[in-house]
Design an enzyme around this catalytic site. Structure first.
Site, short mmCIF file in Angstrom:
data_model
loop_
_atom_site.label_atom_id
_atom_site.label_comp_id
_atom_site.label_asym_id
_atom_site.label_seq_id
_atom_site.Cartn_x
_atom_site.Cartn_y
_atom_site.Cartn_z
N TYR A 155 0.02 -13.60 -5.52
CA TYR A 155 -0.22 -12.17 -5.28
C TYR A 155 -1.37 -11.99 -4.28
O TYR A 155 -1.47 -10.97 -3.60
CB TYR A 155 -0.49 -11.44 -6.60
CG TYR A 155 -0.21 -9.96 -6.51
CD1 TYR A 155 1.04 -9.48 -6.10
CD2 TYR A 155 -1.19 -9.03 -6.82
CE1 TYR A 155 1.30 -8.12 -6.01
CE2 TYR A 155 -0.93 -7.67 -6.74
CZ TYR A 155 0.31 -7.22 -6.33
OH TYR A 155 0.55 -5.87 -6.24
N LYS A 162 -5.16 -3.91 -5.26
CA LYS A 162 -4.74 -3.11 -6.43
C LYS A 162 -5.94 -2.83 -7.35
O LYS A 162 -5.98 -1.79 -8.01
CB LYS A 162 -3.63 -3.83 -7.20
CG LYS A 162 -2.29 -3.92 -6.46
CD LYS A 162 -1.65 -2.57 -6.21
CE LYS A 162 -0.21 -2.71 -5.73
NZ LYS A 162 0.37 -1.43 -5.27
P1 NAD Z 1 9.57 -0.53 -1.72
O1 NAD Z 1 9.62 -1.48 -0.57
O2 NAD Z 1 10.82 0.10 -2.15
O3 NAD Z 1 8.48 0.60 -1.46
C1 NAD Z 1 7.32 0.39 -0.69
C2 NAD Z 1 7.19 1.62 0.18
O4 NAD Z 1 5.96 1.59 0.90
C3 NAD Z 1 8.31 1.73 1.22
O5 NAD Z 1 8.99 2.94 1.04
C4 NAD Z 1 7.58 1.74 2.54
O6 NAD Z 1 8.18 2.59 3.50
C5 NAD Z 1 6.23 2.28 2.10
N1 NAD Z 1 5.19 2.07 3.11
C6 NAD Z 1 4.66 0.90 3.56
N2 NAD Z 1 3.78 1.15 4.54
C7 NAD Z 1 3.74 2.50 4.70
C8 NAD Z 1 3.04 3.39 5.57
N3 NAD Z 1 2.19 2.94 6.49
N4 NAD Z 1 3.25 4.72 5.45
C9 NAD Z 1 4.11 5.22 4.54
N5 NAD Z 1 4.82 4.43 3.69
C10 NAD Z 1 4.63 3.09 3.79
O7 NAD Z 1 8.92 -1.37 -2.93
P2 NAD Z 1 8.40 -0.93 -4.38
O8 NAD Z 1 8.37 -2.19 -5.17
O9 NAD Z 1 9.16 0.23 -4.90
O10 NAD Z 1 6.88 -0.56 -4.10
C11 NAD Z 1 6.29 0.64 -4.53
C12 NAD Z 1 4.93 0.36 -5.14
O11 NAD Z 1 5.11 -0.34 -6.37
C13 NAD Z 1 4.00 -0.50 -4.29
O12 NAD Z 1 2.68 0.03 -4.39
C14 NAD Z 1 4.05 -1.86 -4.99
O13 NAD Z 1 2.88 -2.63 -4.77
C15 NAD Z 1 4.16 -1.39 -6.42
N6 NAD Z 1 4.61 -2.38 -7.39
C16 NAD Z 1 5.81 -3.01 -7.22
C17 NAD Z 1 6.21 -3.94 -8.15
C18 NAD Z 1 7.52 -4.69 -7.98
O14 NAD Z 1 7.70 -5.71 -8.64
N7 NAD Z 1 8.42 -4.22 -7.15
C19 NAD Z 1 5.42 -4.24 -9.28
C20 NAD Z 1 4.20 -3.58 -9.42
C21 NAD Z 1 3.80 -2.65 -8.47
#
Ligand code: NAD
Length: 254
Positions: A155, A162
């Site tokens: 990570y 985070k």
């Molecule tokens: P995802 O790829 O579907 O979403 C990430 C989003 O961030 C995308 O829509 C992308 O367009 C946006 N993004 C990145 N740079 C950007 C910018 N400059 N301006 C505007 N938007 C921007 O993936 P996800 O997993 O749904 O991620 C959403 C959140 O959940 C993130 O913060 C991620 O760290 C967190 N998260 C994900 C997981 C997992 O396992 N998928 C677990 C814990 C936390």
């Protein structure tokens, strides 16, 4: 049990229908909220627009969170259309690949600043923009990960990023409470999304989550979304500042 009827929600972070943001937007809509949804750029728009239209989103707007002018334009548009907002969901993260895959000690300054700006500061910016439109109070939520508080292999720099996001959540919850604004971080277990595909050995992370979490099952975006919808409701009016784990209990053993 609870309803979001009549509430207005801004959701940022939809890339496609697998996105955590999409699941949350759908849950808000299913509980009666009206949606404003953003797409990151022109490249993202053809994927986001159909998903947003499926949810009958009232507003579909461009937003690269690095661009303060676009952030202002989003809140201006919401002010014109609705006059207020009740719910803001931030589900955005990014780190340049080379820095994401390096040990923390090797993260470049540029990579660190970019990851912090897009993944953490942008939530602060969101709460600031939403506050004047939350005159009757509201709920702001972001998405964190257990790697904020514990070392999770691969990570890397997203752990400290985070951690900053979670700390900002607590400080903003404390300072916004007198305005009736509640601020939360949701911390789900691993979900297969586009952002997740950038993390090395993500399959191993999923396997470990299923093996070690006391519930021994992976969470779904519906699990996260249902919790987000509840937090946005009147029934959650006395909850703020929390890091809410939706991870089958992994955080107590991981
Ligand atoms: P995802 O790829 O579907 O979403 C990430 C989003 O961030 C995308 O829509 C992308 O367009 C946006 N993004 C990145 N740079 C950007 C910018 N400059 N301006 C505007 N938007 C921007 O993936 P996800 O997993 O749904 O991620 C959403 C959140 O959940 C993130 O913060 C991620 O760290 C967190 N998260 C994900 C997981 C997992 O396992 N998928 C677990 C814990 C936390």
């Amino acid at each position: 049990m609870f309803s979001l009827a009549g509430k207005k929600a801004l959701v940022i972070g939809i890339a496609n229908e697998e996105s955590i943001a999409f699941g949350c937007a759908r849950a808000f809509r299913d509980q009666g909220a009206e949606l404003a949804v953003t797409y990151q750029n022109e490249k993202a728009e053809p994927h986001v627009r159909p998903a947003a239209e499926k949810l009958a989103s009232a507003l579909i707007l461009p937003l690269d969170v690095r661009d303060d002018g676009q952030y202002e334009a989003v809140f201006d548009r919401i002010r014109q259309a609705w006059g207020h907002i009740d719910i803001c969901l931030h589900a955005v993260a990014f780190c340049p690949k080379q820095d994401l895959h390096a040990p923390v000690v090797d993260c470049s300054r540029d990579g660190f600043l970019t990851a912090m700006d897009i993944s953490a500061y942008s939530f602060i910016r969101m709460v600031k923009g939403a506050a004047p439109l939350m005159r009757a109070g509201g709920t702001c939520m972001t998405i964190s990960y257990v790697g904020a508080g514990k070392v999770v292999e691969h990570y890397n720099i997203m752990g400290p990023v985070k951690a900053a996001l979670e700390s900002a959540t607590r400080y903003m919850a404390a300072s916004s409470a007198r305005r009736g604004i509640r601020v939360h971080a949701l911390s789900p277990g691993p979900l297969k999304t586009r952002a997740a595909s950038g993390i090395s050995h993500f399959e191993d992370l999923m396997k470990e989550a299923a093996d070690r979490a006391p519930i021994h099952q992976l969470v779904t975006s519906e699990d996260v979304a249902a919790f987000a919808a509840f937090l946005a409701s009147r029934q959650a009016a006395h909850i703020t500042g929390g890091i809410h784990y939706i991870d089958g209990g992994y955080h107590i053993v991981g």
